[in-house]
Motif scaffolding. Sequence first.
Motif, PDB file in Angstrom:
ATOM      1  N   ASN A 291       0.698  -1.270  -0.076  1.00 43.65           N
ATOM      2  CA  ASN A 291       0.005   0.129   0.107  1.00 43.65           C
ATOM      3  C   ASN A 291       0.699   1.271   0.020  1.00 43.65           C
ATOM      4  OD1 ASN A 291       1.124  -0.384   2.871  1.00 43.65           O
ATOM      5  ND2 ASN A 291      -0.853   0.659   3.376  1.00 43.65           N
ATOM      6  N   ILE A 292       2.165   1.020  -0.610  1.00 43.45           N
ATOM      7  CA  ILE A 292       2.902   2.354  -0.528  1.00 43.45           C
ATOM      8  C   ILE A 292       3.496   2.509  -1.891  1.00 43.45           C
ATOM      9  CG2 ILE A 292       5.121   3.301   0.367  1.00 43.45           C
ATOM     10  CD1 ILE A 292       4.763   1.659   2.825  1.00 43.45           C
ATOM     11  N   ILE A 293       3.582   3.842  -2.417  1.00 39.97           N
ATOM     12  CA  ILE A 293       4.273   4.042  -3.878  1.00 39.97           C
ATOM     13  C   ILE A 293       5.073   4.853  -3.602  1.00 39.97           C
ATOM     14  CG2 ILE A 293       3.452   5.056  -6.020  1.00 39.97           C
ATOM     15  CD1 ILE A 293       0.383   4.504  -5.539  1.00 39.97           C
ATOM     16  N   ARG A 294       6.328   4.657  -4.219  1.00 40.26           N
ATOM     17  CA  ARG A 294       7.448   5.176  -3.957  1.00 40.26           C
ATOM     18  C   ARG A 294       7.740   6.230  -5.211  1.00 40.26           C
ATOM     19  NH1 ARG A 294      12.631   2.011  -2.937  1.00 40.26           N
ATOM     20  NH2 ARG A 294      11.351   0.302  -4.483  1.00 40.26           N
ATOM     21  N   PHE A 295       7.996   7.460  -4.936  1.00 35.63           N
ATOM     22  CA  PHE A 295       8.295   8.625  -5.844  1.00 35.63           C
ATOM     23  C   PHE A 295       9.887   8.858  -6.037  1.00 35.63           C
ATOM     24  CE2 PHE A 295       3.601   9.347  -5.458  1.00 35.63           C
ATOM     25  CZ  PHE A 295       3.122   8.632  -6.584  1.00 35.63           C
ATOM     26  N   ALA A 296      10.403   8.688  -7.006  1.00 35.88           N
ATOM     27  CA  ALA A 296      11.884   8.867  -6.853  1.00 35.88           C
ATOM     28  C   ALA A 296      12.494   9.249  -8.656  1.00 35.88           C
ATOM     29  CB  ALA A 296      12.605   7.791  -6.553  1.00 35.88           C
ATOM     30  N   PRO A 297      12.080  10.639  -8.905  1.00 34.87           N
ATOM     31  CA  PRO A 297      12.366  10.852 -10.292  1.00 34.87           C
ATOM     32  C   PRO A 297      13.854  11.298 -10.571  1.00 34.87           C
ATOM     33  CG  PRO A 297      11.233  12.784  -9.041  1.00 34.87           C
ATOM     34  CD  PRO A 297      11.374  11.701  -8.118  1.00 34.87           C
ATOM     35  N   PRO A 298      14.313  11.316 -11.613  1.00 31.60           N
ATOM     36  CA  PRO A 298      15.640  11.798 -11.843  1.00 31.60           C
ATOM     37  C   PRO A 298      15.700  13.222 -11.075  1.00 31.60           C
ATOM     38  CG  PRO A 298      14.998  10.834 -13.936  1.00 31.60           C
ATOM     39  CD  PRO A 298      14.008  10.984 -13.068  1.00 31.60           C
ATOM     40  N   LEU A 299      17.114  13.636 -10.738  1.00 33.31           N
ATOM     41  CA  LEU A 299      17.362  14.744 -10.026  1.00 33.31           C
ATOM     42  C   LEU A 299      17.826  15.953 -10.907  1.00 33.31           C
ATOM     43  CD1 LEU A 299      19.977  13.326  -7.262  1.00 33.31           C
ATOM     44  CD2 LEU A 299      17.336  13.261  -7.350  1.00 33.31           C
ATOM     45  N   VAL A 300      17.789  15.652 -12.103  1.00 35.31           N
ATOM     46  CA  VAL A 300      17.882  16.664 -13.224  1.00 35.31           C
ATOM     47  C   VAL A 300      16.434  17.580 -13.341  1.00 35.31           C
ATOM     48  CG1 VAL A 300      19.788  15.707 -14.201  1.00 35.31           C
ATOM     49  CG2 VAL A 300      17.595  14.910 -15.211  1.00 35.31           C
ATOM     50  N   MET A 301      15.292  17.027 -12.805  1.00 38.66           N
ATOM     51  CA  MET A 301      14.003  17.577 -13.220  1.00 38.66           C
ATOM     52  C   MET A 301      14.152  19.112 -12.697  1.00 38.66           C
ATOM     53  SD  MET A 301      10.317  15.809 -11.566  1.00 38.66           S
ATOM     54  CE  MET A 301      10.601  14.688 -13.226  1.00 38.66           C
ATOM     55  N   THR A 302      13.242  19.910 -13.502  1.00 38.99           N
ATOM     56  CA  THR A 302      12.987  21.263 -13.241  1.00 38.99           C
ATOM     57  C   THR A 302      11.859  21.252 -12.418  1.00 38.99           C
ATOM     58  OG1 THR A 302      11.656  21.491 -15.351  1.00 38.99           O
ATOM     59  CG2 THR A 302      14.145  21.627 -15.585  1.00 38.99           C
ATOM     60  N   LYS A 303      11.575  22.776 -11.821  1.00 42.36           N
ATOM     61  CA  LYS A 303      10.214  22.949 -11.240  1.00 42.36           C
ATOM     62  C   LYS A 303       9.380  22.806 -11.854  1.00 42.36           C
ATOM     63  CE  LYS A 303       8.247  26.701  -8.384  1.00 42.36           C
ATOM     64  NZ  LYS A 303       8.662  28.262  -7.979  1.00 42.36           N
ATOM     65  N   GLU A 304       9.112  23.263 -13.006  1.00 40.85           N
ATOM     66  CA  GLU A 304       8.106  23.130 -14.049  1.00 40.85           C
ATOM     67  C   GLU A 304       7.665  21.794 -14.345  1.00 40.85           C
ATOM     68  OE1 GLU A 304       9.616  27.016 -13.999  1.00 40.85           O
ATOM     69  OE2 GLU A 304      10.791  25.049 -14.342  1.00 40.85           O
ATOM     70  N   GLN A 305       8.431  20.881 -14.345  1.00 34.41           N
ATOM     71  CA  GLN A 305       8.399  19.592 -14.676  1.00 34.41           C
ATOM     72  C   GLN A 305       7.867  18.804 -13.453  1.00 34.41           C
ATOM     73  OE1 GLN A 305      12.448  18.136 -15.946  1.00 34.41           O
ATOM     74  NE2 GLN A 305      11.749  18.424 -18.014  1.00 34.41           N
ATOM     75  N   LEU A 306       8.521  19.011 -12.149  1.00 33.33           N
ATOM     76  CA  LEU A 306       7.692  18.686 -10.921  1.00 33.33           C
ATOM     77  C   LEU A 306       6.355  18.872 -10.680  1.00 33.33           C
ATOM     78  CD1 LEU A 306       8.908  17.016  -8.395  1.00 33.33           C
ATOM     79  CD2 LEU A 306       8.423  19.225  -7.175  1.00 33.33           C
ATOM     80  N   LEU A 307       5.884  20.313 -11.009  1.00 34.30           N
ATOM     81  CA  LEU A 307       4.798  20.825 -10.908  1.00 34.30           C
ATOM     82  C   LEU A 307       3.859  20.083 -11.841  1.00 34.30           C
ATOM     83  CD1 LEU A 307       5.380  24.246  -9.782  1.00 34.30           C
ATOM     84  CD2 LEU A 307       4.617  22.673  -8.437  1.00 34.30           C
ATOM     85  N   GLU A 308       4.150  19.680 -12.894  1.00 29.90           N
ATOM     86  CA  GLU A 308       3.479  19.012 -13.830  1.00 29.90           C
ATOM     87  C   GLU A 308       3.204  17.634 -13.526  1.00 29.90           C
ATOM     88  OE1 GLU A 308       3.432  17.697 -18.589  1.00 29.90           O
ATOM     89  OE2 GLU A 308       4.835  18.954 -17.924  1.00 29.90           O
ATOM     90  N   CYS A 309       4.145  16.925 -12.834  1.00 36.31           N
ATOM     91  CA  CYS A 309       4.040  15.450 -12.434  1.00 36.31           C
ATOM     92  C   CYS A 309       3.120  15.585 -11.117  1.00 36.31           C
ATOM     93  CB  CYS A 309       5.345  15.098 -11.870  1.00 36.31           C
ATOM     94  SG  CYS A 309       6.284  14.638 -13.288  1.00 36.31           S
TER      95      CYS A 309
END
Length: 425
Positions: free
Chosen positions: A395-413
Amino acid sequence: MAVIEQLTSQQAIELEDKYGAHNYHPLPVVLSRGEGVYVWDVEGKKYFDFLSAYSAVNQGHCHPKIVNAMTSQAQTLSLTSRAFYNDMLGRYEKFASEYFNFDKLLPMNTGAEAVETALKICRKWAYEKKGIAENQAEIIVCENNFHGRTTTIISFSNDPVARKNFGPYTDGFIKIAYDNLEALETALKNNPNVAGFLVEPIQGEAGVYVPTEGYLAKAKALCEAYNVLFIADEVQTGIARTGRLLATCGNCSCEKKNCSGTPDVKPDVLILGKALSGGAYPVSAVLANDDIMSVIRPGNHGSTFGGNPIAAAVAMAALEVVEDESLAENAFQLGELFRSELNKYIETSKIVSLVRGRGLLNAIVINDSEDSDTAWNICMALRDNGLLAKPTHGNIIRFAPPLVMTKEQLLECVAIITKTLKEFE
Protein backbone atom coordinates in the motif's frame (compact mmCIF):
# COMPACT_ATOMS: atom_id res chain seq x y z
CA MET A 1 24.76 -4.82 -38.40
CA ALA A 2 21.37 -6.46 -38.77
CA VAL A 3 18.33 -4.29 -38.23
CA ILE A 4 16.61 -5.23 -34.97
CA GLU A 5 12.96 -6.07 -35.53
CA GLN A 6 10.61 -3.66 -33.74
CA LEU A 7 8.52 -5.45 -31.13
CA THR A 8 5.13 -4.46 -29.82
CA SER A 9 4.70 -4.17 -26.06
CA GLN A 10 2.76 -7.42 -25.96
CA GLN A 11 5.43 -9.27 -27.94
CA ALA A 12 8.20 -8.04 -25.64
CA ILE A 13 6.23 -9.07 -22.53
CA GLU A 14 5.49 -12.50 -23.98
CA LEU A 15 9.19 -13.06 -24.78
CA GLU A 16 10.20 -12.31 -21.20
CA ASP A 17 7.42 -14.47 -19.85
CA LYS A 18 8.45 -17.45 -21.97
CA TYR A 19 12.24 -17.26 -21.82
CA GLY A 20 13.01 -15.33 -18.63
CA ALA A 21 12.91 -16.49 -15.02
CA HIS A 22 9.89 -14.99 -13.25
CA ASN A 23 11.82 -13.21 -10.50
CA TYR A 24 10.16 -9.81 -11.03
CA HIS A 25 6.63 -8.51 -11.39
CA PRO A 26 7.08 -5.45 -13.65
CA LEU A 27 4.49 -2.84 -14.37
CA PRO A 28 3.25 -3.70 -17.89
CA VAL A 29 5.03 -1.01 -19.88
CA VAL A 30 7.84 -1.79 -22.36
CA LEU A 31 10.43 0.97 -22.56
CA SER A 32 12.78 1.48 -25.47
CA ARG A 33 14.30 4.95 -25.02
CA GLY A 34 15.13 7.43 -22.28
CA GLU A 35 16.38 11.01 -22.06
CA GLY A 36 16.62 13.15 -18.95
CA VAL A 37 13.45 12.69 -16.89
CA TYR A 38 11.53 11.00 -19.71
CA VAL A 39 11.20 7.47 -21.08
CA TRP A 40 9.31 6.24 -24.15
CA ASP A 41 7.66 2.89 -24.74
CA VAL A 42 7.99 0.86 -27.94
CA GLU A 43 4.81 2.43 -29.32
CA GLY A 44 6.29 5.91 -28.79
CA LYS A 45 4.28 7.08 -25.76
CA LYS A 46 6.26 9.40 -23.46
CA TYR A 47 6.28 9.10 -19.65
CA PHE A 48 7.81 10.87 -16.68
CA ASP A 49 10.09 8.36 -14.93
CA PHE A 50 9.30 8.55 -11.22
CA LEU A 51 11.39 5.56 -10.17
CA SER A 52 14.80 6.30 -11.77
CA ALA A 53 15.68 2.59 -11.83
CA TYR A 54 15.41 2.56 -8.03
CA SER A 55 17.52 5.74 -7.81
CA ALA A 56 20.25 4.55 -10.19
CA VAL A 57 19.45 7.21 -12.81
CA ASN A 58 19.84 10.27 -10.56
CA GLN A 59 21.68 12.12 -13.34
CA GLY A 60 18.89 11.47 -15.83
CA HIS A 61 18.61 8.95 -18.62
CA CYS A 62 21.48 8.85 -21.12
CA HIS A 63 23.32 11.87 -19.72
CA PRO A 64 25.66 12.87 -22.56
CA LYS A 65 28.73 13.36 -20.36
CA ILE A 66 28.36 9.90 -18.82
CA VAL A 67 27.54 8.23 -22.15
CA ASN A 68 30.53 9.90 -23.81
CA ALA A 69 32.85 8.72 -21.02
CA MET A 70 31.53 5.18 -21.38
CA THR A 71 31.74 4.94 -25.17
CA SER A 72 35.13 6.61 -25.34
CA GLN A 73 36.63 4.22 -22.79
CA ALA A 74 34.89 1.20 -24.35
CA GLN A 75 36.63 1.97 -27.63
CA THR A 76 40.01 2.17 -25.88
CA LEU A 77 40.17 -0.54 -23.19
CA SER A 78 37.22 -2.26 -21.56
CA LEU A 79 38.59 -4.95 -19.25
CA THR A 80 41.94 -6.21 -17.97
CA SER A 81 40.78 -8.00 -14.80
CA ARG A 82 42.82 -7.16 -11.72
CA ALA A 83 45.60 -9.47 -12.87
CA PHE A 84 47.17 -6.33 -14.34
CA TYR A 85 47.06 -2.62 -13.62
CA ASN A 86 45.14 -0.32 -15.92
CA ASP A 87 45.50 3.42 -16.36
CA MET A 88 41.96 4.31 -15.17
CA LEU A 89 41.40 2.53 -11.86
CA GLY A 90 43.91 4.49 -9.79
CA ARG A 91 42.53 7.78 -11.11
CA TYR A 92 39.01 6.73 -10.14
CA GLU A 93 40.05 5.50 -6.69
CA LYS A 94 41.82 8.80 -5.99
CA PHE A 95 38.94 10.86 -7.39
CA ALA A 96 36.20 9.07 -5.42
CA SER A 97 38.21 8.75 -2.21
CA GLU A 98 38.82 12.49 -2.17
CA TYR A 99 35.25 13.22 -3.28
CA PHE A 100 33.83 11.40 -0.25
CA ASN A 101 36.78 12.09 2.09
CA PHE A 102 38.01 8.54 2.70
CA ASP A 103 41.48 7.02 2.40
CA LYS A 104 40.63 4.07 0.19
CA LEU A 105 38.01 2.56 -2.12
CA LEU A 106 37.35 -1.08 -2.94
CA PRO A 107 35.59 -1.32 -6.33
CA MET A 108 32.77 -3.77 -7.07
CA ASN A 109 29.88 -3.94 -9.55
CA THR A 110 26.50 -4.21 -7.84
CA GLY A 111 24.98 -2.91 -4.62
CA ALA A 112 24.57 -6.38 -3.13
CA GLU A 113 28.21 -7.17 -3.91
CA ALA A 114 29.27 -4.00 -2.14
CA VAL A 115 27.21 -4.90 0.93
CA GLU A 116 28.77 -8.37 1.00
CA THR A 117 32.19 -6.74 0.71
CA ALA A 118 31.49 -4.41 3.63
CA LEU A 119 30.38 -7.36 5.78
CA LYS A 120 33.62 -9.20 5.00
CA ILE A 121 35.73 -6.14 5.78
CA CYS A 122 33.87 -5.64 9.06
CA ARG A 123 34.39 -9.24 10.18
CA LYS A 124 38.07 -9.26 9.25
CA TRP A 125 38.58 -5.96 11.08
CA ALA A 126 36.86 -7.47 14.14
CA TYR A 127 39.31 -10.37 14.29
CA GLU A 128 42.49 -8.51 13.37
CA LYS A 129 41.93 -5.09 14.96
CA LYS A 130 39.26 -5.39 17.67
CA GLY A 131 40.42 -8.79 18.92
CA ILE A 132 37.17 -10.73 18.68
CA ALA A 133 37.73 -14.50 18.60
CA GLU A 134 37.61 -15.92 15.07
CA ASN A 135 34.13 -16.86 13.81
CA GLN A 136 32.46 -15.12 16.76
CA ALA A 137 31.87 -11.66 15.24
CA GLU A 138 28.29 -10.44 15.00
CA ILE A 139 26.83 -7.55 13.03
CA ILE A 140 23.72 -5.62 14.08
CA VAL A 141 21.12 -5.00 11.37
CA CYS A 142 17.65 -3.45 11.36
CA GLU A 143 14.25 -5.01 10.90
CA ASN A 144 12.63 -4.35 7.51
CA ASN A 145 16.04 -3.74 5.97
CA PHE A 146 16.79 -4.17 2.31
CA HIS A 147 20.44 -4.66 1.39
CA GLY A 148 20.06 -7.05 -1.54
CA ARG A 149 19.11 -10.69 -2.11
CA THR A 150 22.28 -12.75 -1.82
CA THR A 151 22.19 -15.75 0.50
CA THR A 152 23.98 -13.94 3.31
CA ILE A 153 21.85 -10.82 3.01
CA ILE A 154 18.51 -12.62 3.02
CA SER A 155 19.72 -14.39 6.16
CA PHE A 156 19.04 -11.18 8.07
CA SER A 157 16.00 -10.08 6.07
CA ASN A 158 12.49 -10.46 7.47
CA ASP A 159 10.85 -10.42 4.03
CA PRO A 160 9.26 -13.89 3.74
CA VAL A 161 9.18 -13.74 -0.06
CA ALA A 162 12.95 -13.13 -0.21
CA ARG A 163 13.73 -15.79 2.43
CA LYS A 164 11.38 -18.75 2.05
CA ASN A 165 13.00 -21.94 0.72
CA PHE A 166 16.48 -20.39 0.38
CA GLY A 167 17.94 -21.68 3.65
CA PRO A 168 20.05 -22.69 5.46
CA TYR A 169 20.89 -19.13 6.41
CA THR A 170 24.11 -17.44 7.46
CA ASP A 171 24.65 -16.85 11.17
CA GLY A 172 26.27 -13.85 12.82
CA PHE A 173 23.57 -11.16 12.71
CA ILE A 174 21.53 -9.47 15.42
CA LYS A 175 18.28 -7.88 14.28
CA ILE A 176 16.89 -4.84 16.10
CA ALA A 177 14.12 -2.30 15.46
CA TYR A 178 14.98 0.55 13.08
CA ASP A 179 15.19 4.06 14.53
CA ASN A 180 15.45 2.69 18.08
CA LEU A 181 18.53 3.87 19.96
CA GLU A 182 17.60 1.95 23.10
CA ALA A 183 17.51 -1.32 21.16
CA LEU A 184 20.88 -0.49 19.59
CA GLU A 185 22.51 0.31 22.93
CA THR A 186 21.11 -2.87 24.50
CA ALA A 187 22.54 -4.97 21.66
CA LEU A 188 25.91 -3.25 21.97
CA LYS A 189 26.04 -3.39 25.75
CA ASN A 190 25.15 -7.07 26.05
CA ASN A 191 27.46 -8.52 23.41
CA PRO A 192 31.25 -7.90 23.30
CA ASN A 193 31.40 -9.74 19.96
CA VAL A 194 29.54 -7.04 18.02
CA ALA A 195 31.74 -5.87 15.15
CA GLY A 196 29.47 -3.51 13.20
CA PHE A 197 26.11 -1.85 12.77
CA LEU A 198 24.76 -1.97 9.19
CA VAL A 199 22.01 0.55 8.51
CA GLU A 200 20.19 2.35 5.72
CA PRO A 201 20.02 6.09 6.51
CA ILE A 202 16.48 5.93 5.11
CA GLN A 203 14.80 2.57 4.59
CA GLY A 204 13.85 2.81 0.92
CA GLU A 205 12.38 -0.57 -0.02
CA ALA A 206 10.49 -0.72 3.27
CA GLY A 207 8.52 2.35 2.21
CA VAL A 208 10.86 5.37 2.53
CA TYR A 209 10.96 5.34 6.33
CA VAL A 210 12.88 8.40 7.52
CA PRO A 211 14.39 8.02 11.01
CA THR A 212 13.97 10.51 13.84
CA GLU A 213 16.13 13.63 13.62
CA GLY A 214 19.50 12.89 15.20
CA TYR A 215 19.12 9.10 15.10
CA LEU A 216 22.10 8.50 12.82
CA ALA A 217 24.46 10.78 14.77
CA LYS A 218 23.50 9.19 18.09
CA ALA A 219 23.80 5.71 16.61
CA LYS A 220 27.30 6.56 15.37
CA ALA A 221 28.23 7.87 18.82
CA LEU A 222 27.07 4.60 20.39
CA CYS A 223 29.14 2.64 17.87
CA GLU A 224 32.19 4.72 18.75
CA ALA A 225 31.62 4.16 22.47
CA TYR A 226 31.60 0.38 22.00
CA ASN A 227 34.32 0.26 19.30
CA VAL A 228 31.92 -0.97 16.63
CA LEU A 229 31.99 -0.02 12.93
CA PHE A 230 29.12 2.17 11.69
CA ILE A 231 28.36 0.87 8.18
CA ALA A 232 26.07 3.04 6.04
CA ASP A 233 24.35 1.42 3.08
CA GLU A 234 23.85 4.43 0.80
CA VAL A 235 23.32 2.43 -2.38
CA GLN A 236 19.89 4.02 -2.79
CA THR A 237 20.11 7.13 -0.59
CA GLY A 238 23.53 8.30 -1.78
CA ILE A 239 24.71 10.49 -4.66
CA ALA A 240 22.43 13.52 -3.99
CA ARG A 241 19.12 11.64 -3.85
CA THR A 242 18.03 12.94 -0.43
CA GLY A 243 19.09 16.54 -0.93
CA ARG A 244 22.64 15.97 0.27
CA LEU A 245 25.57 14.26 -1.39
CA LEU A 246 24.93 11.47 1.12
CA ALA A 247 21.97 10.98 3.43
CA THR A 248 24.46 10.62 6.29
CA CYS A 249 26.55 13.49 4.93
CA GLY A 250 29.23 14.57 7.42
CA ASN A 251 31.94 13.24 5.10
CA CYS A 252 31.77 15.93 2.46
CA SER A 253 32.11 19.67 2.21
CA CYS A 254 28.59 20.98 1.75
CA GLU A 255 29.99 24.20 0.28
CA LYS A 256 32.07 22.28 -2.24
CA LYS A 257 29.37 19.79 -3.17
CA ASN A 258 26.38 22.17 -3.08
CA CYS A 259 24.66 20.02 -0.46
CA SER A 260 21.67 21.22 1.54
CA GLY A 261 21.31 20.63 5.25
CA THR A 262 23.69 20.30 8.18
CA PRO A 263 26.41 17.64 8.02
CA ASP A 264 25.45 14.75 10.26
CA VAL A 265 27.73 11.73 10.61
CA LYS A 266 30.65 10.16 8.81
CA PRO A 267 30.33 6.37 8.49
CA ASP A 268 33.30 4.14 9.23
CA VAL A 269 32.37 2.15 6.12
CA LEU A 270 30.38 3.67 3.24
CA ILE A 271 28.59 1.51 0.66
CA LEU A 272 27.70 3.06 -2.72
CA GLY A 273 26.17 1.79 -5.96
CA LYS A 274 23.32 2.60 -8.36
CA ALA A 275 23.79 6.33 -9.19
CA LEU A 276 27.55 5.99 -8.77
CA SER A 277 27.40 5.32 -12.51
CA GLY A 278 24.31 7.34 -13.34
CA GLY A 279 22.65 4.05 -14.27
CA ALA A 280 24.84 3.64 -17.34
CA TYR A 281 26.93 0.72 -16.11
CA PRO A 282 27.12 -1.55 -13.02
CA VAL A 283 29.44 0.23 -10.56
CA SER A 284 29.56 -0.06 -6.78
CA ALA A 285 32.14 0.68 -4.13
CA VAL A 286 33.03 0.38 -0.46
CA LEU A 287 34.98 3.24 1.08
CA ALA A 288 36.84 3.30 4.41
CA ASN A 289 39.97 4.73 5.99
CA ASP A 290 43.31 2.95 6.13
CA ASP A 291 42.89 1.58 9.66
CA ILE A 292 39.89 -0.44 8.43
CA MET A 293 40.66 -1.11 4.77
CA SER A 294 44.19 -2.32 5.55
CA VAL A 295 42.79 -5.70 6.67
CA ILE A 296 42.12 -6.54 3.00
CA ARG A 297 45.15 -8.15 1.36
CA PRO A 298 45.79 -9.94 -1.97
CA GLY A 299 43.51 -12.93 -2.36
CA ASN A 300 41.02 -11.89 0.34
CA HIS A 301 38.43 -10.47 -2.02
CA GLY A 302 38.02 -9.69 -5.70
CA SER A 303 35.96 -9.41 -8.85
CA THR A 304 36.89 -9.88 -12.50
CA PHE A 305 34.89 -6.81 -13.52
CA GLY A 306 35.26 -4.77 -10.33
CA GLY A 307 37.30 -1.65 -11.07
CA ASN A 308 37.37 -2.17 -14.83
CA PRO A 309 38.36 0.85 -16.98
CA ILE A 310 34.83 1.55 -18.25
CA ALA A 311 33.45 1.53 -14.71
CA ALA A 312 36.17 3.91 -13.58
CA ALA A 313 35.57 6.38 -16.42
CA VAL A 314 31.78 6.24 -16.00
CA ALA A 315 31.85 6.73 -12.23
CA MET A 316 34.11 9.78 -12.42
CA ALA A 317 31.87 11.37 -15.05
CA ALA A 318 28.74 10.55 -13.02
CA LEU A 319 30.15 12.17 -9.87
CA GLU A 320 31.26 15.23 -11.83
CA VAL A 321 27.69 15.66 -13.13
CA VAL A 322 26.36 15.62 -9.56
CA GLU A 323 28.66 18.48 -8.59
CA ASP A 324 28.58 20.46 -11.84
CA GLU A 325 24.76 20.47 -12.01
CA SER A 326 24.16 20.99 -8.25
CA LEU A 327 21.93 17.94 -8.11
CA ALA A 328 21.91 17.70 -4.31
CA GLU A 329 20.68 21.25 -4.01
CA ASN A 330 18.06 20.67 -6.72
CA ALA A 331 16.85 17.50 -5.00
CA PHE A 332 16.53 19.34 -1.69
CA GLN A 333 14.49 22.22 -3.15
CA LEU A 334 12.24 20.07 -5.35
CA GLY A 335 11.70 17.59 -2.55
CA GLU A 336 10.43 20.35 -0.26
CA LEU A 337 8.11 21.53 -3.02
CA PHE A 338 6.87 18.02 -3.81
CA ARG A 339 5.91 17.20 -0.21
CA SER A 340 4.34 20.63 0.27
CA GLU A 341 2.15 20.23 -2.81
CA LEU A 342 1.17 16.65 -1.96
CA ASN A 343 0.30 17.64 1.59
CA LYS A 344 -2.14 20.23 0.26
CA TYR A 345 -3.95 17.41 -1.53
CA ILE A 346 -3.72 14.99 1.40
CA GLU A 347 -5.51 17.46 3.72
CA THR A 348 -8.82 16.51 2.11
CA SER A 349 -7.94 13.10 0.70
CA LYS A 350 -9.53 9.83 1.74
CA ILE A 351 -7.23 7.66 -0.37
CA VAL A 352 -3.80 8.95 0.79
CA SER A 353 -2.92 9.16 4.48
CA LEU A 354 0.55 10.77 4.28
CA VAL A 355 3.62 11.62 2.23
CA ARG A 356 7.12 11.20 3.63
CA GLY A 357 10.70 11.41 2.45
CA ARG A 358 13.81 13.50 2.03
CA GLY A 359 14.94 15.28 -1.10
CA LEU A 360 13.55 13.43 -4.11
CA LEU A 361 13.16 10.10 -2.34
CA ASN A 362 9.51 10.10 -1.27
CA ALA A 363 6.53 7.83 -0.80
CA ILE A 364 2.82 8.12 -0.27
CA VAL A 365 0.89 5.72 1.94
CA ILE A 366 -2.40 4.56 0.43
CA ASN A 367 -5.27 4.30 2.88
CA ASP A 368 -5.81 0.57 2.35
CA SER A 369 -4.41 -2.71 3.63
CA GLU A 370 -1.00 -4.03 2.53
CA ASP A 371 -2.60 -6.98 0.78
CA SER A 372 -4.93 -4.82 -1.32
CA ASP A 373 -4.30 -4.04 -4.99
CA THR A 374 -5.22 -0.36 -4.69
CA ALA A 375 -1.65 0.94 -4.92
CA TRP A 376 -0.98 -1.27 -7.95
CA ASN A 377 -4.13 -0.01 -9.64
CA ILE A 378 -3.13 3.59 -8.92
CA CYS A 379 0.25 2.95 -10.55
CA MET A 380 -1.49 1.48 -13.58
CA ALA A 381 -3.61 4.65 -13.81
CA LEU A 382 -0.51 6.81 -13.38
CA ARG A 383 1.02 4.93 -16.30
CA ASP A 384 -2.02 5.66 -18.41
CA ASN A 385 -1.70 9.34 -17.45
CA GLY A 386 1.98 9.49 -18.43
CA LEU A 387 3.91 8.86 -15.19
CA LEU A 388 5.69 5.67 -14.09
CA ALA A 389 5.95 4.61 -10.45
CA LYS A 390 5.79 1.30 -8.58
CA PRO A 391 4.25 0.12 -5.30
CA THR A 392 6.32 -1.27 -2.45
CA HIS A 393 4.99 -3.27 0.49
CA GLY A 394 1.48 -3.35 -0.92
CA ASN A 395 0.00 0.00 0.00
CA ILE A 396 2.99 2.34 -0.46
CA ILE A 397 3.98 4.07 -3.70
CA ARG A 398 7.56 5.31 -4.01
CA PHE A 399 8.31 8.47 -6.00
CA ALA A 400 11.94 9.02 -7.02
CA PRO A 401 12.40 10.97 -10.27
CA PRO A 402 15.78 11.84 -11.82
CA LEU A 403 17.44 14.72 -9.98
CA VAL A 404 17.78 16.74 -13.21
CA MET A 405 14.05 17.49 -13.05
CA THR A 406 12.99 21.16 -13.22
CA LYS A 407 10.44 22.92 -11.03
CA GLU A 408 8.03 23.17 -13.96
CA GLN A 409 8.32 19.45 -14.69
CA LEU A 410 7.83 18.59 -11.04
CA LEU A 411 4.65 20.64 -10.80
CA GLU A 412 3.36 18.97 -13.96
CA CYS A 413 4.02 15.60 -12.31
CA VAL A 414 2.26 16.66 -9.11
CA ALA A 415 -0.76 17.55 -11.26
CA ILE A 416 -0.70 14.09 -12.85
CA ILE A 417 -0.41 12.40 -9.46
CA THR A 418 -3.23 14.36 -7.82
CA LYS A 419 -5.47 13.97 -10.88
CA THR A 420 -4.92 10.22 -10.78
CA LEU A 421 -5.50 9.95 -7.04
CA LYS A 422 -8.80 11.79 -7.39
CA GLU A 423 -9.98 8.96 -9.63
CA PHE A 424 -9.71 6.65 -6.60
CA GLU A 425 -11.28 8.89 -3.94
